[in-house]
Motif scaffolding. Structure first.
Motif, short mmCIF file in Angstrom:
data_model
loop_
_atom_site.label_atom_id
_atom_site.label_comp_id
_atom_site.label_asym_id
_atom_site.label_seq_id
_atom_site.Cartn_x
_atom_site.Cartn_y
_atom_site.Cartn_z
N ASN A 137 4.24 -17.22 21.14
CA ASN A 137 4.14 -16.13 22.11
C ASN A 137 5.46 -15.40 22.24
O ASN A 137 6.54 -16.01 22.26
CB ASN A 137 3.72 -16.68 23.48
N GLY A 138 5.38 -14.08 22.37
CA GLY A 138 6.56 -13.27 22.64
C GLY A 138 6.95 -13.35 24.11
O GLY A 138 6.10 -13.32 25.00
N THR A 139 8.23 -13.46 24.38
CA THR A 139 8.73 -13.58 25.75
C THR A 139 9.95 -12.68 25.93
O THR A 139 10.46 -12.10 24.98
CB THR A 139 9.12 -15.03 26.09
N ASN A 140 10.39 -12.59 27.17
CA ASN A 140 11.64 -11.89 27.51
C ASN A 140 11.63 -10.41 27.14
O ASN A 140 12.65 -9.86 26.70
CB ASN A 140 12.83 -12.58 26.84
N PHE A 141 10.47 -9.75 27.33
CA PHE A 141 10.44 -8.30 27.20
C PHE A 141 11.07 -7.67 28.44
O PHE A 141 11.41 -8.35 29.39
CB PHE A 141 9.01 -7.82 27.01
N GLY A 142 11.19 -6.36 28.44
CA GLY A 142 11.80 -5.66 29.55
C GLY A 142 13.27 -5.39 29.33
O GLY A 142 14.09 -5.48 30.25
N ASN A 143 13.63 -5.04 28.08
CA ASN A 143 15.03 -4.86 27.72
C ASN A 143 15.45 -3.40 27.65
O ASN A 143 16.59 -3.12 27.26
CB ASN A 143 15.30 -5.54 26.38
N ASN A 144 14.55 -2.48 27.99
CA ASN A 144 14.95 -1.07 28.00
C ASN A 144 15.49 -0.74 29.38
O ASN A 144 14.74 -0.53 30.33
CB ASN A 144 13.77 -0.17 27.65
N THR A 145 16.80 -0.71 29.48
CA THR A 145 17.45 -0.47 30.78
C THR A 145 17.61 1.01 31.08
O THR A 145 18.04 1.38 32.18
CB THR A 145 18.83 -1.14 30.80
N THR A 146 17.23 1.86 30.12
CA THR A 146 17.36 3.31 30.31
C THR A 146 16.06 3.94 30.76
O THR A 146 16.02 4.74 31.70
CB THR A 146 17.83 3.98 29.00
N THR A 147 14.96 3.58 30.08
CA THR A 147 13.64 4.12 30.41
C THR A 147 12.69 2.97 30.67
O THR A 147 12.12 2.38 29.74
CB THR A 147 13.09 5.01 29.26
N ALA A 148 12.53 2.62 31.92
CA ALA A 148 11.77 1.42 32.29
C ALA A 148 10.32 1.50 31.86
O ALA A 148 9.69 0.47 31.55
CB ALA A 148 11.85 1.22 33.80
N SER A 149 9.75 2.72 31.80
CA SER A 149 8.33 2.85 31.44
C SER A 149 8.06 2.46 29.99
O SER A 149 6.93 2.19 29.61
CB SER A 149 7.86 4.29 31.67
N TYR A 150 9.12 2.41 29.15
CA TYR A 150 8.95 2.02 27.75
C TYR A 150 8.78 0.50 27.59
O TYR A 150 8.33 0.03 26.55
CB TYR A 150 10.16 2.45 26.93
N ASN A 151 9.16 -0.25 28.62
CA ASN A 151 9.13 -1.69 28.50
C ASN A 151 7.71 -2.22 28.29
O ASN A 151 6.75 -1.69 28.82
CB ASN A 151 9.75 -2.34 29.74
N ILE A 152 7.62 -3.30 27.51
CA ILE A 152 6.35 -3.91 27.15
C ILE A 152 5.89 -4.87 28.24
O ILE A 152 6.68 -5.67 28.75
CB ILE A 152 6.48 -4.69 25.83
N THR A 153 4.61 -4.78 28.59
CA THR A 153 3.99 -5.77 29.47
C THR A 153 2.72 -6.28 28.80
O THR A 153 2.14 -5.62 27.95
CB THR A 153 3.65 -5.19 30.85
N GLY A 154 2.28 -7.45 29.22
CA GLY A 154 1.06 -8.03 28.67
C GLY A 154 1.36 -9.08 27.61
O GLY A 154 2.52 -9.42 27.34
N ASP A 155 0.30 -9.59 27.01
CA ASP A 155 0.40 -10.69 26.05
C ASP A 155 0.73 -10.18 24.65
O ASP A 155 0.06 -9.28 24.13
CB ASP A 155 -0.90 -11.48 26.00
N VAL A 156 1.75 -10.77 24.06
CA VAL A 156 2.16 -10.44 22.69
C VAL A 156 2.43 -11.75 21.96
O VAL A 156 3.13 -12.63 22.49
CB VAL A 156 3.44 -9.57 22.67
#
Length: 233
Positions: A24-43
């Protein structure tokens, strides 16, 4: 006859795409400039028995829409999160899954490129190639031979077995260790077995008596299989 052919092809598809391990992919949310680009959900990433990997995006997957957002598998090579975030995709050791949709379940399967050590890849990277814009990334626990049966010694042996030429007229030659204990079978496209050998002891097989056409070569060792198309002309 058609039923036999479909049954054989279905069986081969099960052999080739039978997934052995997934992370499983974890620790997404690394775009500190454009928050809407961050990945949510199961990967997740699945390593298959036929030297391919599959990217699985769950039904709850979501990110911002973009013109050309692609998913990549990346070897971080020990880079920090900031270094990965600020890197162009061309500067990262990577291979591509494909262009994603911004929402919903999706699956992408791609062959592991020659020369890539899959045990080194640890980052799922999303990037807009058209604008060279970073989207987001997450991490996985790298696959290794202790946790993933696909990377067992037997599978390593199978991955080293290859034959040439293809197409051929009279003989095929195997480039492999002669000590590999692998059964070899050759089938017509209709599923009839036309050749069997309990172990690859000789590096050359004479197929000059076979009719012209497409055949399937199947190798088996310790419950694992590898199949490949052979053309005789």
């Amino acid at each position: 006859m058609k039923t036999t052919l479909l049954t054989l092809l279905f069986a081969f598809s099960i052999i080739q795409f039978n997934a052995q391990c997934s992370e499983n992919g974890t620790n997404f949310g690394n775009n500190t400039t454009t928050a809407s680009y961050n990945i949510t959900g199961d990967v997740s990433i699945t390593l298959n028995t036929n030297n391919t990997v599959t990217l699985n995006l769950g039904s709850n997957f979501s990110t911002a829409s973009g013109p050309d957002v692609r998913a990549y598998f990346v070897n971080s090579e020990g880079k920090t999160n900031a270094e990965i975030r600020n890197s162009l995709i061309s500067n990262l050791d990577n291979f591509q899954f494909g262009i994603i949709n911004p929402n919903g379940a999706q699956t992408f399967t791609t062959a592991i490129p020659a020369g890539k050590d899959i045990t080194k890849f640890d980052t799922i990277f999303f990037y807009c190639l058209q604008f060279n814009a970073f989207w987001d990334f997450g991490s996985i626990t790298p696959f290794n031979s202790d946790s993933c049966s696909v990377l067992s010694v037997e599978d390593t042996f199978l991955s080293k077995i290859s034959f040439y030429p293809n197409p051929t007229k009279d003989k095929i030659h195997f480039s492999n260790p002669t000590s590999v204990s692998a059964e070899i079978r050759i089938f017509t496209i209709l599923g009839k077995q036309v050749f069997y050998q309990s172990k690859i002891t000789e590096k050359t097989i004479d197929v000059s008596s076979f009719n012209k056409g497409i055949y399937i070569i199947k190798l088996d060792t310790d419950g694992k299989s590898k199949t490949q198309k052979l053309v005789i002309n």
